[in-house]
Design an enzyme around this catalytic site. Structure first.
Site, short mmCIF file in Angstrom:
data_model
loop_
_atom_site.label_atom_id
_atom_site.label_comp_id
_atom_site.label_asym_id
_atom_site.label_seq_id
_atom_site.Cartn_x
_atom_site.Cartn_y
_atom_site.Cartn_z
N GLN A 112 28.82 45.72 18.17
CA GLN A 112 27.76 46.47 18.83
C GLN A 112 26.74 46.94 17.80
OE1 GLN A 112 29.27 49.82 21.09
NE2 GLN A 112 27.39 50.94 20.80
N SER A 115 23.64 51.94 16.63
CA SER A 115 23.26 53.05 15.74
C SER A 115 22.51 52.56 14.52
CB SER A 115 24.52 53.77 15.26
OG SER A 115 25.16 54.41 16.32
N SER A 148 31.78 48.46 13.79
CA SER A 148 33.12 47.93 13.60
C SER A 148 33.13 46.47 14.01
CB SER A 148 34.19 48.66 14.42
OG SER A 148 33.68 49.75 15.06
N GLU A 231 31.86 52.77 26.98
CA GLU A 231 32.47 53.12 25.70
C GLU A 231 33.21 54.44 25.83
OE1 GLU A 231 29.77 53.82 22.41
OE2 GLU A 231 31.38 53.46 20.98
N GLU A 364 28.85 67.39 20.40
CA GLU A 364 27.71 68.27 20.74
C GLU A 364 26.83 67.60 21.80
OE1 GLU A 364 28.89 67.65 17.71
OE2 GLU A 364 29.66 69.65 17.29
#
Lengths: 394, 383
Positions: A112, A115, A148, A231, A364
């Site tokens: 994936q 990020s 990963s 996810e 958060e």
């Protein structure tokens, strides 16, 4: 309507046609997919039979009893849990037929590419650019991180910016990226446990044909929501027996090593044991709601509790071990093929679980999601909502 | 990221037979009916003003619930004069009573006293009278007693009872008291009999007041053995208390969220500030956990009664009570703090919920007492 009896019959047919003892593993998995017994809730022709998801357990139990090979789901979790539902929902018929079968059998591993160094919690601010190429397709440049399986993957799901002139959520497009493209460079990223479970991925002039776009141009943020929601379910929604997960090893140590016990640790262990059991029951209740077709909002919270408990329990375990808690099993830099939160020893569990409140959405951010989407509380004032991505401060 | 976790089967118990943690359609219908009645007859202002009178229990509401709707006999088989339902339905009633912090003796009479009688060979007339709501019962064991805890007894001598038992919840509303005595018996004692004095105690919880029961040569009718009856009664009471606590917590969260969406300061709804949103999201997680734990306890009590085996129920009840007290108290405390000054007033109902939640965290054993029970039940022994 495909019921349990029908699924049992089809499973026995498969087992008769391809006896696991004398059939090659991959041949068996392909035949299982083609029989619609891979994921029974998927459509016919794509590994399923359009049956209720809850009936998968019937097939799995029959196959396990017959000693049939499985597709090693722990090795291909990103493909199964994230790429597949997105391809199913947004892919063209051609894309579904090309990608889902080798994804499910594990012939092709997925990763994936979401990020970035500059886009973590604010994922929609991502800066990896995809520009229309001369002729067909796109050229992609940028850097991704926390990936990963990138070093094992044949394919990646990728989101990239295709229009910098509109606000950030609107200028993103979702692609399938070929990890064997010469412009893809994968570098291991060593983490606090000593090993390198993730990678940095550098994309330089990577070519992607337009036929590998998922969803419309500019609609990538919406497509990505499918991936991200799946996810979080995958991380928080595993079915466990009592004392499954992180509490198991510490409870065993407590029983086997009475010399380590103190009153203070006893009180804390019992408290965490209760919380782990309540978390397990919460997950079980969530699954029952899904099976009954009453999906509740509880899923949003599972990962939050899972992260906090893993951290507290593994922290207690290191303390319980005392002198041994001062040691660590192995700092060797390795690249594990799969991630096992409860594998290895207490020190590893303690360090690895620190990632649980960061990966797949920080705790958060998840608290904001619960507050806004479940409780309906107002969002924070947004200063970036109507500003073109290229004009945002960074 | 790839996230996988193998499972480790623990030695602490089988989990193959999963409990039913959902609400059935019938249970949801029951909830709706109870909630309608409470909306009409149990508003907060009425509950607050009643606490200032000499009659804190709302007996007309009790009559409507227990007699009108037939809820007092849910746990009693039909051939013994009840409705033949289970702990699952009683738990739903208690969720709603908790949400309304209703001053009725449902938990004490229709659950605890009723379970004590169900464990006894005798007393079937008393049981039938409680099930039909003709009378209210109270088990004369102090409210703070845990299911396996020790409890004081009256002195049985010459066919009558002597002694003083304090901390008895809802005794002031009871027609019949179930009194454990030092000869091992459980005695049914008429509350208005000669030699019986019931005196209200000034209680932290205004809506479930305690009383002192003084027995001076009171006549009692032995209905069975006290030990197993009290244990069964307190276990069911503790398990279903978790559903009441769920109701209290759910009200506290819902009302606080509602208030914070309306209340504006700094030209914004206060509920938009992240510091408060995170606290409420955290509380929601706790309430979600409590719902699963409370459903599990109710389901295990129902299954245990049906199977005549309470080993699973013992664990389920202890888990629920080791968890529920803190959640309900936290919810009420957050409700008070996040309502600001209005939460400190007598006029606003949040104090009723705080007082009930705090009292409930002691009732039928504290979280600590239930954790200690678990240490034995799941083999996590003390040093």
């Amino acid at each position: 309507m495909t019921d349990a009896a029908e699924l049992r019959r089809r499973t026995q047919e498969l087992l008769a046609a391809r006896p696991p003892a004398t059939t090659d593993r991959l041949d068996f998995l392909r035949a299982r997919f083609d029989a619609g017994l891979a994921w029974v809730h998927y459509p016919e022709g794509l590994g399923g039979l359009g049956a209720p998801r809850s009936l998968q357990a019937v097939v799995d139990a029959e196959l396990e009893a017959a000693g049939a090979p499985d597709n090693d789901p722990r090795r291909i979790g990103i493909g199964l849990g994230m790429a597949a539902p997105t391809i199913l929902q947004y892919g063209t018929e051609e894309q579904r037929r090309r990608f889902l079968r080798p994804l499910w059998t594990g012939e092709e591993v997925w990763c994936q590419l979401f990020s970035e160094p500059g886009a973590g919690s604010d994922l929609a601010a991502l800066g990896t650019r995809a520009v229309r190429a001369d002729g067909d397709g796109w050229v992609v440049d940028g850097q991704k991180v926390w990936t990963s399986s990138a070093h094992l993957a044949r394919w990646a799901i990728l989101i990239a910016r295709t229009d910098p002139d509109v606000p950030k959520h609107r200028g993103i497009t979702y692609f399938v990226c070929d990890m064997t493209d010469p412009g893809v460079e994968v570098r291991p990223l060593r983490q606090i446990t000593g090993e390198a479970e993730f990678n940095e991925v550098f994309l330089t002039g990577v070519r992607i044909p337009d036929s590998h776009r998922l969803g419309e141009v500019g609609d990538g943020w919406r497509v990505a929501q499918t991936t991200l929601n799946n996810e979080r379910v995958a991380i928080g929604g595993m079915r466990l027996p009592r004392e499954g997960g992180m509490i198991g090893p510490v409870a065993r140590t407590w029983r086997e090593r009475p010399e380590l016990r103190t009153h203070d640790l006893h009180q804390r262990l019992l408290g965490l044991w209760v919380e782990a059991e309540v978390a397990r029951l919460t997950g079980e209740r969530l699954r029952q709601q899904l099976v009954a077709g009453q999906p509740g909002p509880e899923g949003a919270g599972m990962k939050l509790g899972f992260a906090r408990l893993n951290q507290q329990i593994s922290g207690l375990e290191v303390e319980l071990l005392g002198a041994e808690g001062l040691l660590y099993d192995d700092w060797t830099m390795r690249r594990p093929e799969l991630v096992d939160f409860t594998g290895r020893e207490a020190g590893y569990r303690y360090l690895r679980s620190k990632g649980n409140s960061i990966e797949g959405g920080t705790s958060e951010v998840l608290l904001n999601i619960v507050a806004e989407r479940v409780l309906g509380l107002p969002a924070e004032p947004r200063t970036d909502k109507d500003v073109a991505w290229k004009d945002l401060a960074r | 990221m790839s996230t996988t976790s193998p499972t480790h089967a623990g030695p602490a118990g089988p989990v193959d037979a999963q409990p039913d943690l959902l609400y059935s359609e019938e249970e949801e219908a029951l909830r709706a009916a109870v909630r309608d009645l409470l909306t009409d007859h149990c508003d907060a202002a009425r509950v607050i003003s009643r606490t200032e009178t000499d009659a804190p229990h709302d007996l007309s509401l009790w009559k409507a619930l227990a007699d009108g709707m037939g809820l007092a006999g849910l746990l009693v088989p039909e051939d013994r004069g009840g409705q033949g339902a289970t702990h699952r339905e009683a738990a739903v009633v208690l969720e709603e009573l908790g949400r309304a912090v209703a001053p009725v003796p449902y938990l004490t009479s229709a659950v605890v006293a009723t379970e004590a009688l169900l464990a006894c060979a005798g007393g079937s007339e008393v049981l039938a009278s409680l099930a039909s709501a003709r009378r209210i019962g109270a088990l004369a064991v102090p409210l703070h007693t845990a299911p396996d805890g020790s409890f004081p007894t009256a002195r049985a001598a010459g066919g009558v009872l002597h002694g003083e038992l304090a901390g008895i919840a809802d005794a002031a509303a009871a027609d019949v008291l179930l009194v454990p005595a030092d000869d091992g018996g459980l005695y049914a004692v008429e509350a208005d009999a000669a030699g019986v004095t019931v005196t209200g105690q000034t209680s932290l919880d205004l809506t479930r007041p305690l009383a002192r029961v003084a027995l001076e040569g009171a006549a009692g009718h032995r209905v069975g053995d006290a030990g197993p009856a009290v244990r069964r009664a307190l276990r069911a009471g503790a398990g279903l208390l978790a559903s009441e606590q769920l109701g209290l917590a759910d009200w506290s969260l819902t009302e606080t969220v509602r208030h914070l969406k309306d209340r504006r300061q700094f030209n914004r709804p206060v509920g938009g500030f992240q510091a408060l949103k995170h606290r409420l999201a955290q509380l929601w997680l706790e309430v979600v956990g409590l719902r699963a734990a409370a459903r599990n306890a109710a389901d295990a009590l129902a299954a245990g009664t049906a199977a005549g085996d309470d080993a699973d129920a013992a664990v389920a009840v202890a888990v629920a009570q080791a968890y529920a007290g803190r959640v309900a108290v936290h919810a009420a405390e957050e409700a008070l703090q996040l309502h600001g000054g209005i939460g400190m007033t007598w006029e606003h109902p949040v104090h009723l919920y705080l007082k009930r939640a705090k009292a409930d965290s002691i009732a039928y054993g504290t979280a600590g007492a239930h954790r200690e029970a678990l240490a034995g039940l799941v083999d996590l022994r003390a040093p």
